[in-house]
Design an enzyme around this catalytic site. Structure first.
Site, PDB file in Angstrom:
ATOM      1  N   GLY A 100     -40.099  -5.796   1.133  1.00 42.97           N
ATOM      2  CA  GLY A 100     -40.465  -5.918   2.196  1.00 42.97           C
ATOM      3  C   GLY A 100     -40.064  -6.307   3.499  1.00 42.97           C
ATOM      4  O   GLY A 100     -38.975  -7.495   2.725  1.00 42.97           O
ATOM      5  N   THR A 101     -39.668  -6.696   4.715  1.00 40.78           N
ATOM      6  CA  THR A 101     -39.530  -7.630   5.891  1.00 40.78           C
ATOM      7  C   THR A 101     -39.935  -9.199   5.293  1.00 40.78           C
ATOM      8  O   THR A 101     -38.552 -10.438   5.223  1.00 40.78           O
ATOM      9  CB  THR A 101     -39.006  -7.831   7.174  1.00 40.78           C
ATOM     10  OG1 THR A 101     -38.611  -6.869   7.627  1.00 40.78           O
ATOM     11  CG2 THR A 101     -39.030  -8.542   7.774  1.00 40.78           C
ATOM     12  N   ALA A 102     -40.501  -9.635   4.866  1.00 44.01           N
ATOM     13  CA  ALA A 102     -40.996 -10.755   4.581  1.00 44.01           C
ATOM     14  C   ALA A 102     -40.727 -11.062   3.528  1.00 44.01           C
ATOM     15  O   ALA A 102     -39.979 -12.495   3.193  1.00 44.01           O
ATOM     16  CB  ALA A 102     -42.863 -11.340   4.761  1.00 44.01           C
TER      17      ALA A 102
ATOM     18  N   LYS B 162     -31.381  -7.278  22.335  1.00 43.97           N
ATOM     19  CA  LYS B 162     -32.784  -7.553  23.389  1.00 43.97           C
ATOM     20  C   LYS B 162     -32.670  -8.738  23.763  1.00 43.97           C
ATOM     21  O   LYS B 162     -32.278 -10.263  23.432  1.00 43.97           O
ATOM     22  CB  LYS B 162     -33.411  -7.540  21.964  1.00 43.97           C
ATOM     23  CG  LYS B 162     -35.295  -8.080  22.329  1.00 43.97           C
ATOM     24  CD  LYS B 162     -35.935  -8.446  22.087  1.00 43.97           C
ATOM     25  CE  LYS B 162     -37.611  -8.693  22.992  1.00 43.97           C
ATOM     26  NZ  LYS B 162     -38.287  -9.088  22.174  1.00 43.97           N
TER      27      LYS B 162
ATOM     28  N   THR C 284     -43.533 -11.722  17.872  1.00 47.24           N
ATOM     29  CA  THR C 284     -43.950 -13.318  16.788  1.00 47.24           C
ATOM     30  C   THR C 284     -43.600 -12.346  15.444  1.00 47.24           C
ATOM     31  O   THR C 284     -43.323 -13.744  14.796  1.00 47.24           O
ATOM     32  CB  THR C 284     -44.726 -13.507  17.690  1.00 47.24           C
ATOM     33  OG1 THR C 284     -46.124 -13.348  17.737  1.00 47.24           O
ATOM     34  CG2 THR C 284     -44.066 -14.685  18.680  1.00 47.24           C
TER      35      THR C 284
END
Length: 498
Positions: A10-12, A75, A337
């Protein structure tokens, strides 16, 4: 050679793997990642804050290539709709609002003019806010009166993980496909991970990226969890993509609902949507109906459910195991966050990386810094809920009556008394963020700084008019955000002057 074993992708997991591959000497460290394609990832962290640029830059990533590979967009901030009351909206833009004059900060001059009824909305003095509202963006170097325009990204979290995986594996990270069936204890915490197929992966340092389950830090090592649902009671989320409708807007949108809030994150190929809600105040079917009724485009699937408990681990580093991502805690993505907490944890791991065996002093300081980081972000999120005027709705009524954490109560007392802000412990959100949310949520102080009374009325009006004019004209000079995305491969830096 010493080994770091990352449990989970995953991202982590792939952010950690890519960073370790980039910065650890290959002759001294072996990096292994274990993941199973049969186990899905949460994948709702599609919005970020500007610090992600530093992470990508330090990895040596090309920004245009990254945006193309992840279907990313720009963003400039977050629009909050209906948080104060239905029909009300404000923007929390990145970067500064206005500019100081003498020793007093800009918001004191704005407060004086607001009290006199002569000020424009606070966001009119922010370049990020004006550019976001106009749907415009370009990279440029600030000069003269034109302030910087910091930006972050929206991106597909799954594509970002895959993109980082390619970089990590090019840096000799070894990936093992398979399920972790057991954790073998050893001196100092964990000796090895046991995978299906009777495979054993030994290591010196283990990074737990197994999500909410916390397979290593929680189940194997027994580290407990601080439950923060009394402060942040939302405990469910539904996520669904929808078809793109027009060019992506360069900002995230968070819209308050009766039982929580809904996010909208525009990407190049689709729009990410979700409803974060408190199950005590709405059923899952009711939440799904609300989400699907408030999409910009056609849904591209059924809403995917997610249950969570807001909070944090009692310790983030125990023995030779460090929790990363959702295994370390969960703060709802209201201020984007989630990925930032992964980024700072990875940087902290590299800073505290033990030369031999980890010491208790290192673990204690790592944990202290991470606890402070989580606590301060939690307080900022609580502020959004607490400062509301949505009377007659049980969730929002309860949040107005909430007994606040001590540090947040101190901040609010100081702000209400004298429009002062006190940032402690190098916390993430600085004065520009706090002032935009406080003023946006209509928490106005009793008085401004007396130095803001020095200019005459005409001089103050001229000063504010000049600041707003710079923001407005600079934003108008930028190209549409959609044009920037279509020209990524040929998007040079602009020189912008007011």
């Amino acid at each position: 050679m010493r080994s770091i074993v990352i449990a989970g992708g995953g991202t982590a997991g792939w952010m950690a793997a890519a960073a370790f591959a980039r910065f650890l000497p290959r002759e001294a460290w072996r990096v292994v990642l274990v993941e199973s394609e049969a186990i899905g990832t949460v994948g709702v962290g599609e919005a970020t804050i500007p610090q992600i640029q530093l992470f990508n830059h330090h990895l040596g990533l090309d920004e245009d290539e990254f945006l193309a590979a992840t279907q990313g967009s720009i963003k400039l901030g977050i629009e909050f709709r209906d948080w104060v009351r239905p029909g009300h909206a404000y923007m929390h833009g990145f970067g500064q609002v206005g500019r100081g004059l003498g020793l007093a900060e800009f918001h004191h001059y704005w407060l004086r003019a607001h009290e006199a009824g002569t000020a424009a909305p606070f966001g009119a003095y922010s370049l990020n806010n004006m550019a976001a509202a106009a749907g415009r963006f370009a990279r440029f170097e600030a000069q003269g009166p034109v302030p910087p325009m910091p930006y972050a990204f929206h991106f597909d979290a799954g594509l970002y993980a895959a993109y980082l995986r390619r970089h990590a594996e090019a840096g000799d990270v070894v990936r093992h496909e398979g399920r972790i069936v057991a954790v073998e204890p050893g001196e100092g915490g964990i000796a090895a991970l046991l995978l299906d197929g009777e495979r054993r992966i030994a290591g010196d340092l283990f990074i737990d990226c197994t999500g909410f389950r916390g397979l290593l830090i929680g189940e194997a090592l027994g580290v407990g969890y601080h439950d923060w649902r009394h402060w942040l009671p939302c405990d469910r989320a539904l996520a669904v993509p929808s078809a793109r409708v027009g060019d992506p807007a360069p900002y995230t949108r968070a819209t308050a609902r009766r039982a929580g809030w809904q996010w909208r994150i525009p990407l190049q190929h689709r729009t990410g949507n979700g409803y974060v809600y408190a199950s005590a105040h709405v059923s899952d079917d009711g939440a799904a109906a609300t989400l699907l009724a408030n999409l910009d485009g056609e849904p591209l699937g059924d809403p995917r459910p997610l249950a969570f408990t807001t909070g944090k681990r009692e310790a983030f580093w125990a023995g030779n195991c460090i929790a990363l991502g959702l295994s370390s805690g969960f703060l709802e993505p209201l201020e984007s966050t989630s990925i930032h907490l992964i980024q700072t944890a990875v940087a902290r791991i590299l800073a505290f990386l033990p030369a031999d065996r980890p010491t208790e002093a290192d673990r204690a300081e790592y944990n202290r810094l991470t606890h402070v980081e989580y606590d301060r972000i939690r307080d900022f999120l609580i502020l959004h809920y607490h400062a509301n005027q949505r009377v007659g709705e049980p969730l929002w009524d309860a949040m107005r009556a909430l007994e606040l954490p001590e540090e947040l109560a101190r901040k609010l007392d100081l702000w209400r008394a004298s429009a002062r802000l006190s940032r402690r412990d190098d916390e993430l959100f600085a004065e520009p963020g706090w002032t935009q949310v406080l003023i946006g949520q209509e928490i106005l102080p009793e008085r401004h700084h007396p130095l803001a009374d020095a200019p005459g009325d005409r001089d103050l009006a001229a000063f504010l008019s000049t600041v707003a004019d710079v923001a407005r004209r600079t934003a108008a000079a930028l190209p549409p955000h959609g044009d920037f995305l279509r020209g990524l491969s040929r998007a040079p830096q602009m020189k912008v002057s007011a």
